[in-house]
Design an enzyme around this catalytic site. Structure first.
Site, PDB file in Angstrom:
ATOM      1  N   ASP A 123      -5.289  -4.841   4.292  1.00 48.35           N
ATOM      2  CA  ASP A 123      -6.161  -6.010   4.492  1.00 48.35           C
ATOM      3  C   ASP A 123      -7.600  -5.564   4.765  1.00 48.35           C
ATOM      4  O   ASP A 123      -8.559  -6.124   4.222  1.00 48.35           O
ATOM      5  CB  ASP A 123      -5.629  -6.945   5.596  1.00 48.35           C
ATOM      6  CG  ASP A 123      -4.986  -6.208   6.757  1.00 48.35           C
ATOM      7  OD1 ASP A 123      -4.849  -4.977   6.675  1.00 48.35           O
ATOM      8  OD2 ASP A 123      -4.631  -6.854   7.758  1.00 48.35           O
ATOM      9  N   ASP A 151      -1.415  -3.336  -7.456  1.00 47.42           N
ATOM     10  CA  ASP A 151      -1.499  -4.406  -8.447  1.00 47.42           C
ATOM     11  C   ASP A 151      -2.568  -5.414  -8.034  1.00 47.42           C
ATOM     12  O   ASP A 151      -3.453  -5.785  -8.817  1.00 47.42           O
ATOM     13  CB  ASP A 151      -0.126  -5.084  -8.533  1.00 47.42           C
ATOM     14  CG  ASP A 151      -0.079  -6.130  -9.625  1.00 47.42           C
ATOM     15  OD1 ASP A 151      -0.826  -5.986 -10.606  1.00 47.42           O
ATOM     16  OD2 ASP A 151       0.706  -7.081  -9.488  1.00 47.42           O
ATOM     17  N   TYR A 183       8.377  -4.052  -6.725  1.00 46.70           N
ATOM     18  CA  TYR A 183       8.534  -4.142  -8.176  1.00 46.70           C
ATOM     19  C   TYR A 183       9.835  -3.522  -8.672  1.00 46.70           C
ATOM     20  O   TYR A 183      10.098  -3.529  -9.870  1.00 46.70           O
ATOM     21  CB  TYR A 183       7.371  -3.425  -8.870  1.00 46.70           C
ATOM     22  CG  TYR A 183       6.185  -4.306  -9.095  1.00 46.70           C
ATOM     23  CD1 TYR A 183       5.384  -4.697  -8.030  1.00 46.70           C
ATOM     24  CD2 TYR A 183       5.853  -4.759 -10.374  1.00 46.70           C
ATOM     25  CE1 TYR A 183       4.288  -5.503  -8.224  1.00 46.70           C
ATOM     26  CE2 TYR A 183       4.753  -5.567 -10.565  1.00 46.70           C
ATOM     27  CZ  TYR A 183       3.981  -5.938  -9.494  1.00 46.70           C
ATOM     28  OH  TYR A 183       2.889  -6.737  -9.691  1.00 46.70           O
TER      29      TYR A 183
END
Ligand code: NAI
Length: 362
Positions: A225, A249, A125
């Site tokens: 994951d 996010d 980001y």
């Protein structure tokens, strides 16, 4: 005189409706708040010549605390996002998103009570990007090859993922401090350090260092994951979970989905000096102006703000009213009716807000 002055940015789209609902409920909780209304968003371009006027930033800097409704990000103006600009201008390095089951909200689980602590300024980001075919992208590709670090195809676009020791320590320390203050028991650090050894690896090693300094809080680590799979199987195993920016996010929406969706997901952006509270959802142009929005997320963001101001009893009164109205199931907005497959009539944003205030005054 009111005890606290808070900057209120109503936002646009459904923000106008949800902010007004939030204001009514927070006032009804007994908290003494003076609301200083400030603007941001596309409408400001005409009135102030800027999407995020300096007067709005000044108001937040003066009051230290703000709550905002969602703001539509105009497409194609070259402005990335007002939210990103706010985070950068006020150094709001923490994104805090509590995720809690509400009875009858249509979530897949009834026992979720976890808090997502997401780093808000670094990682992919950071906005450091090189366009495919640009001179800068080619120079970077050449540099990587010269270093013997790998081969990047010449027609690649490149986004840089910086993760610092400073940024990691700040966010993990915040997660442990939050756990201690809120009486929580465990912090889980989520990463992909097995693949990204120098960015996620640094985050993980820093998290382990901070964990060793806080032995009274349990520490756990998960690869991102595996974390996602474990969340879907049994979210009750998580308490406070700390993430680098991008994973945080994605995990926020995953978590919101498990408990009933965007309409009930509150949040906050917090820095050392300032805090800006806001729902996770956007301005929902498809239902804006129709009195259909679910204001729960904005109202629960208001409760978080009350906690931040030290008004814990008022905050709990708001949360209890929300739990009561959901448990009764008589007055709920359309998104929740759809999520639960209920055929009962949907309440408007105003009717739902009235029901919350009535529950609080019982
Ligand atoms: P969105 O969150 O606005 O809407 C997604 C879907 O969820 C829509 O179908 C909407 O009707 C529904 N929804 C969202 N909040 C709801 C609520 N409180 N009650 C009932 N239904 C609700 O996401 P979208 O459509 O991707 O974005 C719309 C605009 O919002 C964009 O311009 C985007 O940039 C902006 N945005 C602003 C944010 C902020 O200011 N914090 C955050 C996310 C998006």
């Amino acid at each position: 005189m009111a005890k606290h002055t808070v900057t209120l940015i109503p936002g646009d789209g459904i923000g106008v409706e949800t902010s007004s609902a939030m204001q009514r409920v927070i006032d009804a909780s007994g908290a003494e708040i003076e609301w200083e209304v400030a603007e941001a968003g596309a409408a400001c371009l005409e009135t102030h010549g800027a999407l995020l006027p300096e007067s709005t930033l000044e108001s937040i800097r003066r009051n230290k605390v703000a709550i905002k409704g969602p703001i539509t990000t105009p497409v194609g103006t070259g402005f990335r996002s007002i939210n990103v600009a706010l985070r950068q201008a006020l150094k709001l390095y923490v994104c805090l998103r509590p995720v809690m089951s509400l009875p009858g909200a249509g979530g897949r689980y009834e026992d979720v009570d976890l808090v997502i602590v997401r780093e808000n300024t670094e990682d992919l980001y950071a906005g450091i990007e090189f366009e495919e075919g640009s001179e800068a992208a080619q120079a970077l590709i050449d540099f990587v090859a010269q270093q013997g670090a790998g081969t990047i195809l010449p027609d690649s676009g490149i986004s840089v993922k910086p993760i610092s020791k400073t940024g990691s320590r700040n966010i993990v320390e915040y997660a442990f401090d939050y756990a201690k203050k809120q009486g929580r028991k465990k912090v889980t650090a989520v990463h992909k350090a097995n693949i990204m050894k120098f960015s996620d690896g640094l985050f993980l090693h820093t998290a382990r260092d901070v964990a060793a300094e806080n032995p009274e809080i349990a520490f756990d680590e998960r690869i991102v994951d595996a974390f996602c799979m474990n969340m879907v199987i049994d979210p009750s195993q998580f308490d406070v979970v700390v993430f680098p920016n991008l994973y945080g996010d994605i995990a926020s929406d995953l978590a919101a989905g498990l408990v009933g969706g965007l309409g009930i997901a509150p949040g906050a952006n917090i820095g050392k000096d300032y805090a800006v509270f806001e729902a996770v959802h956007g301005s929902a142009p498809d239902i804006a102006g129709k009195n259909l929005a679910n204001p729960t997320a904005e109202i629960l963001s208001g409760a978080l703000m009350l906690d931040h101001l030290g008004e814990h009893e008022c905050a709990e009164r708001v949360r209890q009213a929300v739990r009561t109205v959901y448990a009764e199931g008589k007055v709920l907005t359309g998104d929740i009716r759809r999520a639960t497959g209920s055929q009962e009539a949907a309440a408007s944003c105003t009717e739902f807000t009235d029901a919350l205030i009535e529950a609080m005054n019982r």
